[in-house]
Write a protein that holds these residues in place. Structure first.
Motif, PDB file in Angstrom:
ATOM      1  N   ILE A  80      12.594  -0.905   8.889  1.00  0.00           N
ATOM      2  CA  ILE A  80      13.911  -1.026   8.787  1.00  0.00           C
ATOM      3  C   ILE A  80      14.418  -2.545   8.942  1.00  0.00           C
ATOM      4  O   ILE A  80      15.289  -3.000   7.803  1.00  0.00           O
ATOM      5  CB  ILE A  80      14.813  -0.200   9.796  1.00  0.00           C
ATOM      6  N   PHE A  81      13.992  -3.254   9.984  1.00  0.00           N
ATOM      7  CA  PHE A  81      13.803  -4.731   9.808  1.00  0.00           C
ATOM      8  C   PHE A  81      13.738  -5.392   8.653  1.00  0.00           C
ATOM      9  O   PHE A  81      14.644  -6.320   8.205  1.00  0.00           O
ATOM     10  CB  PHE A  81      13.275  -5.332  11.194  1.00  0.00           C
ATOM     11  N   GLU A  82      12.710  -5.122   8.004  1.00  0.00           N
ATOM     12  CA  GLU A  82      12.326  -5.731   6.799  1.00  0.00           C
ATOM     13  C   GLU A  82      12.959  -5.062   5.419  1.00  0.00           C
ATOM     14  O   GLU A  82      12.492  -5.334   4.250  1.00  0.00           O
ATOM     15  CB  GLU A  82      10.868  -5.733   6.763  1.00  0.00           C
ATOM     16  N   SER A  83      13.642  -4.151   5.607  1.00  0.00           N
ATOM     17  CA  SER A  83      14.462  -3.306   4.497  1.00  0.00           C
ATOM     18  C   SER A  83      13.180  -2.758   3.479  1.00  0.00           C
ATOM     19  O   SER A  83      13.180  -2.817   2.440  1.00  0.00           O
ATOM     20  CB  SER A  83      15.096  -4.187   3.685  1.00  0.00           C
ATOM     21  N   ASP A  84      12.046  -2.146   4.086  1.00  0.00           N
ATOM     22  CA  ASP A  84      11.230  -1.615   3.532  1.00  0.00           C
ATOM     23  C   ASP A  84      11.475  -0.180   3.115  1.00  0.00           C
ATOM     24  O   ASP A  84      11.079   0.672   3.668  1.00  0.00           O
ATOM     25  CB  ASP A  84       9.800  -1.768   4.343  1.00  0.00           C
ATOM     26  N   GLN A  85      12.327  -0.069   2.033  1.00  0.00           N
ATOM     27  CA  GLN A  85      12.879   1.126   1.816  1.00  0.00           C
ATOM     28  C   GLN A  85      11.953   2.114   1.545  1.00  0.00           C
ATOM     29  O   GLN A  85      12.223   3.403   2.040  1.00  0.00           O
ATOM     30  CB  GLN A  85      13.741   1.038   0.375  1.00  0.00           C
ATOM     31  N   PRO A  86      10.674   2.086   0.624  1.00  0.00           N
ATOM     32  CA  PRO A  86       9.909   3.284   0.647  1.00  0.00           C
ATOM     33  C   PRO A  86       9.349   3.774   1.841  1.00  0.00           C
ATOM     34  O   PRO A  86       9.327   5.154   1.837  1.00  0.00           O
ATOM     35  CB  PRO A  86       8.755   2.464  -0.277  1.00  0.00           C
ATOM     36  N   VAL A 106       1.042  -0.929   0.038  1.00  0.00           N
ATOM     37  CA  VAL A 106       0.119  -0.030  -0.051  1.00  0.00           C
ATOM     38  C   VAL A 106       0.909   1.157  -0.005  1.00  0.00           C
ATOM     39  O   VAL A 106       2.135   1.186   0.378  1.00  0.00           O
ATOM     40  CB  VAL A 106      -0.893   0.107   1.052  1.00  0.00           C
ATOM     41  N   PRO A 107       0.375   2.473  -0.563  1.00  0.00           N
ATOM     42  CA  PRO A 107       1.285   3.805  -0.545  1.00  0.00           C
ATOM     43  C   PRO A 107       2.056   3.916   0.696  1.00  0.00           C
ATOM     44  O   PRO A 107       1.114   3.870   1.901  1.00  0.00           O
ATOM     45  CB  PRO A 107       0.297   4.855  -0.810  1.00  0.00           C
ATOM     46  N   ALA A 108       3.157   4.198   0.850  1.00  0.00           N
ATOM     47  CA  ALA A 108       3.940   4.353   2.162  1.00  0.00           C
ATOM     48  C   ALA A 108       3.353   5.321   2.850  1.00  0.00           C
ATOM     49  O   ALA A 108       3.134   5.404   4.104  1.00  0.00           O
ATOM     50  CB  ALA A 108       5.549   4.381   1.729  1.00  0.00           C
ATOM     51  N   LEU A 109       3.087   6.630   2.119  1.00  0.00           N
ATOM     52  CA  LEU A 109       2.701   7.953   2.854  1.00  0.00           C
ATOM     53  C   LEU A 109       1.248   7.348   3.769  1.00  0.00           C
ATOM     54  O   LEU A 109       1.437   7.939   4.907  1.00  0.00           O
ATOM     55  CB  LEU A 109       2.562   8.745   1.847  1.00  0.00           C
ATOM     56  N   GLY A 110       0.559   6.696   3.049  1.00  0.00           N
ATOM     57  CA  GLY A 110      -0.694   6.485   3.877  1.00  0.00           C
ATOM     58  C   GLY A 110      -0.523   5.771   5.024  1.00  0.00           C
ATOM     59  O   GLY A 110      -0.957   5.824   6.082  1.00  0.00           O
TER      60      GLY A 110
END
Lengths: 330, 321
Positions: free
Chosen positions: B281-287, B84-88
């Protein structure tokens, strides 16, 4: 001498500071008086206890470390030393006002000058905000601040030193006090501005009939303004006389020294080149006052007795008191 | 005043641009997004296709321009994990963090300034010496220790406060608030105190030092000589001068508290942004990480600008500079 005849009567005032290194006897057994409407000069070098005397009268001595140890300050039948801080607040600003040496730092930088003058009316005369600001404008006009209705909205840093001192005077005289204590009011100002401020003070003094206690180390100011002079040295009064006697027949070697160290315009042209004389040495530290007469280490006329015993302040002739062994028989 | 504000806004934009560059580098070069998106077992052609689809075959400056363009439109890409969109995802967590940070900052400011003034007036009184010693403790104790100690005392031994979560919340529009229920407040107390402790100690010491200095100023002597009562001298004439640096620091702290409440949120399992960023960070979720950094930078800069303006209101010398 009856106490009630004077507007302000300071008797045997002792204000000491209890410091880490010892006890500083800043004001040690000082007595003098101030009459209604007169200008009294208090002279001496820096560190002679002039300012501490003034702050003692206002009860502004920070405690700790300072304390008024003993003495009486009689003002209008009241002993100021015995008053509670709350009673004292009714006198400060309203009946005895004070202005300080440094106009640059004596006004609060975060309030407009109008605010600071108007505060006097709100505090002591319970005026409304609007009325007190109007009266502040009037007051600024009286101390000859140009465009006062505009200036009231300005902050201290927008004004020159001379203007700020005018604002301080406006604030001090706002409630028409009976006494104005001026602690070196012109020392930090330019010479031309000094003259203007002195003129202004003289004029306002007559207008609102205030007595002025003028503290200064500038004998020129004394000659200009004062009727009577008290000379202080290291926490003691050493000479007290009317201004003419002080200038014409100074008795105490310290007073003579002060007068000799004052430059006179035209001296060099009239007479032959003469170096300004100075008083040797420095004012002793208040923690290490010399035995005997406190001036003896610097005194050109010091005798054996001066080293041993403090002379008393004696009446030499009418209205002329001196604290010196030269005029006493030991 | 207008030029002053304009200058601050331009400064803010420049800093934001700098941060965006760092974010772009993280996005583009920390780990290969193609690998993440296409999967470990994709063929060369498949990877190239993804690369083209993401625009990663274009020159770097074009990619950067596009990143800025998208960011300016609130598009930071989708979370790799939840799609889903990171900002939301972050904005959904924002109210929780904001409420915690605001409560903590208010607490720190009011108590810090109040106690600071008190201590400055009577530095030798034993109660005040105790407060100063306590503030030293507040500065030197790590946040997690304070949090854990609070949980131990009030949740485990006394059992009066809940140890984790946000409790009962009420939703108004997009904003989920815990401030309207008693349960919400009960949950808020311990995290807020934990987060506030360090700030409180800093503000207390700053106020005390400022007050001690200002009280020796000539204009305070003038205020006494006017015959003003002590409350007026201290709270009108002195405090306003003391507040100038204190407000600056409090403002900076508020930004930091919002952006970096990670430790506190983790201890109390507070469903805020800090908690989310740690997981990302743990899941390397860059966006999500990049969006968070940009958002944090944006908030800190905005708060700084507001503080600068407040500073100008408090300090007339700045206004005309």
């Amino acid at each position: 001498m009856s106490h009630s005849s004077h507007l302000l009567d300071v008797q045997q005032l002792k204000t000491y500071f209890y410091l880490f290194d010892g006890v500083a006897r800043a004001v040690d057994d000082v007595s003098f008086y101030l009459d209604r409407g007169e200008v009294l000069g208090v002279v001496g070098e820096s560190g002679c206890g002039k300012s501490v005397t003034a702050q003692s009268i206002m009860r502004l001595i920070p405690d700790p470390p300072g304390r008024i140890l003993s003495g009486r300050i009689t003002f209008d039948g009241l002993d100021l030393v015995q008053l509670s801080m709350e009673q004292m607040r009714g006198i400060r600003g309203k009946r005895i006002a004070m202005i300080f040496q440094e106009p640059m730092t004596s006004l609060n930088p975060v309030f407009t000058v109008g605010d600071q003058v108007a505060e006097m009316f709100r505090l002591h005369e319970h005026c409304s905000r609007h009325e007190s600001l109007e009266r502040a404008v009037e007051m600024l006009a009286r101390v000859q601040v140009p465009a006062p209705e505009k200036r009231v909205h300005e902050y201290p840093h927008q004004l020159s030193g001379g203007m700020r001192q005018r604002v301080m005077i406006a604030m001090a005289l706002a409630c028409q006090p009976q006494i104005l204590i001026a602690d070196e009011p012109t020392t930090a100002l330019d010479v031309t501005v000094q003259a203007q401020i002195l003129d202004l003070m003289t004029r306002l003094k007559h207008e609102i009939d205030t007595a002025i206690m003028m503290i200064t180390h500038d004998l020129g100011v004394i000659a200009e303004m004062a009727r009577r002079v008290v000379v202080m040295y290291a926490g003691k009064v050493v000479e007290e006389a009317d201004t003419a006697s002080i200038f014409n027949h100074p008795r105490h070697p310290y007073t003579r020294g002060l007068l000799k160290s004052m430059p006179r315009i035209g001296d060099r042209a009239e007479k032959k080149r003469r170096r300004l004389s100075e008083i040797q040495g420095m004012v002793p530290g208040l923690l290490a006052l010399p035995e005997g007469c406190r001036f003896h280490p610097r005194c050109p006329d010091a005798m054996a007795v001066c080293r041993r015993q403090l002379p008393a302040l004696e009446l030499l002739e009418p209205h002329h008191k001196v604290r010196c062994w030269l005029y006493l028989s030991a | 005043m207008a030029t002053y504000i304009a200058k601050r806004l331009i400064q803010g934009l420049v800093v934001l641009l700098g941060v965006s560059m760092i974010c772009f580098i993280i996005f583009r070069y920390m780990g290969d997004p193609v690998l993440t998106m296409a999967g470990k077992y994709a063929t060369f052609q498949e990877r190239e296709e993804v690369r083209r689809a993401l625009g990663l075959d274009k020159p770097t400056y074009v990619q950067y321009a596009r990143f800025i363009w998208n960011a300016a439109h609130g598009n930071f890409g989708k979370s790799y994990i939840s799609r889903v969109p990171a900002l939301g995802l972050i904005l959904e967590r924002f109210p929780a963090t904001f409420e915690l940070a605001t409560t903590a900052t208010l607490l720190a400011f009011l108590m810090g300034v109040g106690l600071g003034v008190l201590v400055a007036l009577k530095p030798r009184a034993w109660q005040n010496r105790l407060i100063m010693a306590g503030s030293l403790g507040g500065i030197s104790m790590p946040t997690f220790l304070i949090g854990i100690l609070l949980i131990m005392i009030f949740a485990v031994y006394a059992g009066v406060l809940p140890p984790f979560g946000r409790g009962q919340t009420v939703t108004i529009g997009f904003w989920r608030t815990g401030l309207l229920t008693v349960d919400g407040w009960k949950h808020l107390i311990m995290p807020a105190v934990t987060l506030a402790t360090f700030q409180l100690a800093v503000l207390l010491r700053l106020t005390r030092a400022g007050m001690r200095e200002v009280l020796t100023e000539d204009y305070i002597k003038t205020a006494w000589a006017k015959g003003l009562p002590p409350l007026k001298v201290i709270f009108k004439h002195a405090l306003r001068n003391v507040l100038i640096p204190v407000v600056t620091v409090a403002g900076l702290q508020f930004g930091e508290v919002i952006a970096y409440s990670i430790v506190t949120e983790t201890i109390f399992q507070w469903p805020g942004m800090g908690n989310l960023i740690l997981t990302s960070i743990f899941e390397s979720d860059q966006p999500v990480v990049v969006t968070y950094i940009m958002l944090a930078a944006f908030m800190i800069i905005s708060i700084n600008t507001i503080v600068d303006i407040l500073y100008a209101i408090l300090n007339p010398k700045i206004r005309y500079a």
